[in-house]
Scaffold this motif. Structure first.
Motif, PDB file in Angstrom:
ATOM      1  N   PHE A   1       0.831  -1.203   0.000  1.00 23.41           N
ATOM      2  CA  PHE A   1       0.000   0.000   0.000  1.00 23.41           C
ATOM      3  C   PHE A   1       0.866   1.253   0.000  1.00 23.41           C
ATOM      4  CE2 PHE A   1      -2.237   3.481   2.102  1.00 23.41           C
ATOM      5  CZ  PHE A   1      -3.392   3.536   1.342  1.00 23.41           C
ATOM      6  N   GLU A   2       0.607   2.146  -0.955  1.00 24.69           N
ATOM      7  CA  GLU A   2       1.350   3.406  -1.034  1.00 24.69           C
ATOM      8  C   GLU A   2       0.434   4.615  -1.140  1.00 24.69           C
ATOM      9  OE1 GLU A   2       4.262   3.280  -4.110  1.00 24.69           O
ATOM     10  OE2 GLU A   2       5.340   1.612  -3.197  1.00 24.69           O
ATOM     11  N   GLY A   3      -0.847   4.414  -0.945  1.00 24.79           N
ATOM     12  CA  GLY A   3      -1.794   5.509  -1.030  1.00 24.79           C
ATOM     13  C   GLY A   3      -2.738   5.327  -2.207  1.00 24.79           C
ATOM     14  N   LEU A   4      -3.838   6.054  -2.164  1.00 29.06           N
ATOM     15  CA  LEU A   4      -4.840   6.005  -3.229  1.00 29.06           C
ATOM     16  C   LEU A   4      -5.292   7.417  -3.560  1.00 29.06           C
ATOM     17  CD1 LEU A   4      -7.025   3.039  -1.946  1.00 29.06           C
ATOM     18  CD2 LEU A   4      -5.759   3.087  -4.090  1.00 29.06           C
ATOM     19  N   SER A   5      -5.326   7.735  -4.835  1.00 27.93           N
ATOM     20  CA  SER A   5      -5.781   9.053  -5.287  1.00 27.93           C
ATOM     21  C   SER A   5      -7.237   8.973  -5.738  1.00 27.93           C
ATOM     22  CB  SER A   5      -4.920   9.519  -6.466  1.00 27.93           C
ATOM     23  OG  SER A   5      -5.130   8.661  -7.580  1.00 27.93           O
ATOM     24  N   LEU A   6      -7.838  10.132  -5.928  1.00 27.17           N
ATOM     25  CA  LEU A   6      -9.200  10.201  -6.443  1.00 27.17           C
ATOM     26  C   LEU A   6      -9.283   9.511  -7.801  1.00 27.17           C
ATOM     27  CD1 LEU A   6     -12.130  11.257  -6.477  1.00 27.17           C
ATOM     28  CD2 LEU A   6     -11.248  13.406  -7.380  1.00 27.17           C
ATOM     29  N   GLU A   7      -8.318   9.763  -8.655  1.00 28.71           N
ATOM     30  CA  GLU A   7      -8.316   9.174  -9.989  1.00 28.71           C
ATOM     31  C   GLU A   7      -8.252   7.647  -9.922  1.00 28.71           C
ATOM     32  OE1 GLU A   7      -6.135  11.628  -9.020  1.00 28.71           O
ATOM     33  OE2 GLU A   7      -7.221  13.265  -9.979  1.00 28.71           O
ATOM     34  N   ARG A   8      -7.430   7.133  -9.057  1.00 29.25           N
ATOM     35  CA  ARG A   8      -7.304   5.678  -8.904  1.00 29.25           C
ATOM     36  C   ARG A   8      -8.611   5.084  -8.372  1.00 29.25           C
ATOM     37  NH1 ARG A   8      -5.865   1.193 -10.440  1.00 29.25           N
ATOM     38  NH2 ARG A   8      -5.024  -0.313  -8.995  1.00 29.25           N
ATOM     39  N   LEU A   9      -9.222   5.747  -7.397  1.00 30.00           N
ATOM     40  CA  LEU A   9     -10.496   5.275  -6.863  1.00 30.00           C
ATOM     41  C   LEU A   9     -11.590   5.282  -7.930  1.00 30.00           C
ATOM     42  CD1 LEU A   9     -10.565   6.906  -3.327  1.00 30.00           C
ATOM     43  CD2 LEU A   9     -10.358   4.475  -3.856  1.00 30.00           C
ATOM     44  N   GLN A  10     -11.579   6.285  -8.805  1.00 32.72           N
ATOM     45  CA  GLN A  10     -12.555   6.346  -9.892  1.00 32.72           C
ATOM     46  C   GLN A  10     -12.396   5.150 -10.829  1.00 32.72           C
ATOM     47  OE1 GLN A  10     -11.744  10.605 -10.972  1.00 32.72           O
ATOM     48  NE2 GLN A  10     -13.902  10.490 -11.539  1.00 32.72           N
TER      49      GLN A  10
ATOM     50  N   ALA B   1     -18.631   8.287  -9.867  1.00 31.98           N
ATOM     51  CA  ALA B   1     -18.355   9.674 -10.249  1.00 31.98           C
ATOM     52  C   ALA B   1     -17.472  10.316  -9.184  1.00 31.98           C
ATOM     53  CB  ALA B   1     -19.663  10.446 -10.378  1.00 31.98           C
ATOM     54  N   SER B   2     -16.675  11.285  -9.584  1.00 34.37           N
ATOM     55  CA  SER B   2     -15.745  11.914  -8.637  1.00 34.37           C
ATOM     56  C   SER B   2     -16.473  12.583  -7.474  1.00 34.37           C
ATOM     57  CB  SER B   2     -14.833  12.923  -9.339  1.00 34.37           C
ATOM     58  OG  SER B   2     -15.583  13.980  -9.877  1.00 34.37           O
ATOM     59  N   ASP B   3     -17.651  13.171  -7.723  1.00 31.47           N
ATOM     60  CA  ASP B   3     -18.406  13.815  -6.643  1.00 31.47           C
ATOM     61  C   ASP B   3     -18.870  12.794  -5.605  1.00 31.47           C
ATOM     62  OD1 ASP B   3     -18.058  16.275  -7.774  1.00 31.47           O
ATOM     63  OD2 ASP B   3     -20.078  16.406  -8.611  1.00 31.47           O
ATOM     64  N   ARG B   4     -19.263  11.636  -6.054  1.00 25.00           N
ATOM     65  CA  ARG B   4     -19.701  10.580  -5.133  1.00 25.00           C
ATOM     66  C   ARG B   4     -18.535  10.126  -4.244  1.00 25.00           C
ATOM     67  NH1 ARG B   4     -22.210   4.755  -7.063  1.00 25.00           N
ATOM     68  NH2 ARG B   4     -22.594   3.939  -4.970  1.00 25.00           N
ATOM     69  N   ILE B   5     -17.371   9.958  -4.845  1.00 25.13           N
ATOM     70  CA  ILE B   5     -16.186   9.578  -4.072  1.00 25.13           C
ATOM     71  C   ILE B   5     -15.806  10.689  -3.113  1.00 25.13           C
ATOM     72  CG2 ILE B   5     -13.724   9.038  -4.211  1.00 25.13           C
ATOM     73  CD1 ILE B   5     -14.346   7.678  -6.931  1.00 25.13           C
ATOM     74  N   SER B   6     -15.813  11.920  -3.600  1.00 24.16           N
ATOM     75  CA  SER B   6     -15.430  13.067  -2.758  1.00 24.16           C
ATOM     76  C   SER B   6     -16.316  13.189  -1.526  1.00 24.16           C
ATOM     77  CB  SER B   6     -15.474  14.364  -3.567  1.00 24.16           C
ATOM     78  OG  SER B   6     -14.479  14.354  -4.556  1.00 24.16           O
ATOM     79  N   ARG B   7     -17.621  12.974  -1.687  1.00 21.45           N
ATOM     80  CA  ARG B   7     -18.533  13.049  -0.535  1.00 21.45           C
ATOM     81  C   ARG B   7     -18.243  11.940   0.476  1.00 21.45           C
ATOM     82  NH1 ARG B   7     -22.058  14.859  -4.609  1.00 21.45           N
ATOM     83  NH2 ARG B   7     -22.736  12.740  -5.092  1.00 21.45           N
ATOM     84  N   ALA B   8     -18.003  10.739  -0.012  1.00 27.59           N
ATOM     85  CA  ALA B   8     -17.698   9.621   0.890  1.00 27.59           C
ATOM     86  C   ALA B   8     -16.361   9.844   1.590  1.00 27.59           C
ATOM     87  CB  ALA B   8     -17.683   8.302   0.115  1.00 27.59           C
TER      88      ALA B   8
ATOM     89  N   GLY C   1      -8.457  16.911  -5.023  1.00 30.65           N
ATOM     90  CA  GLY C   1      -7.087  16.498  -5.322  1.00 30.65           C
ATOM     91  C   GLY C   1      -6.429  15.983  -4.063  1.00 30.65           C
ATOM     92  N   PHE C   2      -6.563  14.707  -3.792  1.00 29.82           N
ATOM     93  CA  PHE C   2      -6.054  14.156  -2.539  1.00 29.82           C
ATOM     94  C   PHE C   2      -5.428  12.794  -2.774  1.00 29.82           C
ATOM     95  CE2 PHE C   2     -10.456  12.754  -2.933  1.00 29.82           C
ATOM     96  CZ  PHE C   2     -10.299  11.376  -2.818  1.00 29.82           C
ATOM     97  N   ILE C   3      -4.682  12.365  -1.784  1.00 26.83           N
ATOM     98  CA  ILE C   3      -4.172  10.998  -1.738  1.00 26.83           C
ATOM     99  C   ILE C   3      -4.484  10.476  -0.345  1.00 26.83           C
ATOM    100  CG2 ILE C   3      -2.131   9.514  -1.771  1.00 26.83           C
ATOM    101  CD1 ILE C   3      -0.910  11.449  -3.784  1.00 26.83           C
ATOM    102  N   ILE C   4      -5.132   9.335  -0.288  1.00 26.76           N
ATOM    103  CA  ILE C   4      -5.388   8.685   0.993  1.00 26.76           C
ATOM    104  C   ILE C   4      -4.082   8.025   1.400  1.00 26.76           C
ATOM    105  CG2 ILE C   4      -6.696   6.902   2.205  1.00 26.76           C
ATOM    106  CD1 ILE C   4      -8.866   7.331  -0.010  1.00 26.76           C
ATOM    107  N   ILE C   5      -3.525   8.458   2.519  1.00 27.00           N
ATOM    108  CA  ILE C   5      -2.224   7.926   2.932  1.00 27.00           C
ATOM    109  C   ILE C   5      -2.323   6.876   4.024  1.00 27.00           C
ATOM    110  CG2 ILE C   5      -0.895   9.914   2.159  1.00 27.00           C
ATOM    111  CD1 ILE C   5      -0.884  10.893   5.061  1.00 27.00           C
TER     112      ILE C   5
END
Length: 88
Positions: free
Chosen positions: A23-32, A38-45, A66-70
């Protein structure tokens, strides 16, 4: 779907990813790409999980674009691992 249901689903996914040795982190783009949400759905969660101290982030913690889950914080880990709180 509701925000809390999306957050719950995402929390389980994040826990599985976070417990992998690579595990090295997850970005919004990777989660999509993984979830096809949709990016808004991920952003709200993500906002829900971050504001309730389940996860730690780097980047945009105002709009969650624009984030990375660390990582996961103790509250997030305890919630997933506590069978009384989390039945899935």
């Amino acid at each position: 779907m509701t925000i809390t249901k999306d957050a719950e689903e995402l929390l389980v996914f994040l826990y599985k990813e976070y417990t992998k040795q690579e595990f090295e982190g997850l970005s919004l783009e990777r989660l999509q790409k993984i979830t096809n949400w949709a990016s808004d759905r991920i952003s709200r969660a993500i906002a829900y999980l971050y504001q309730n101290t389940f996860i730690s982030l780097e980047g945009d913690t105002d709009f969650f674009k624009g984030f990375i889950i660390i990582g996961m914080l103790p509250e997030g880990v305890n919630t997933v691992e506590n069978k009384n709180k989390f039945k899935k």
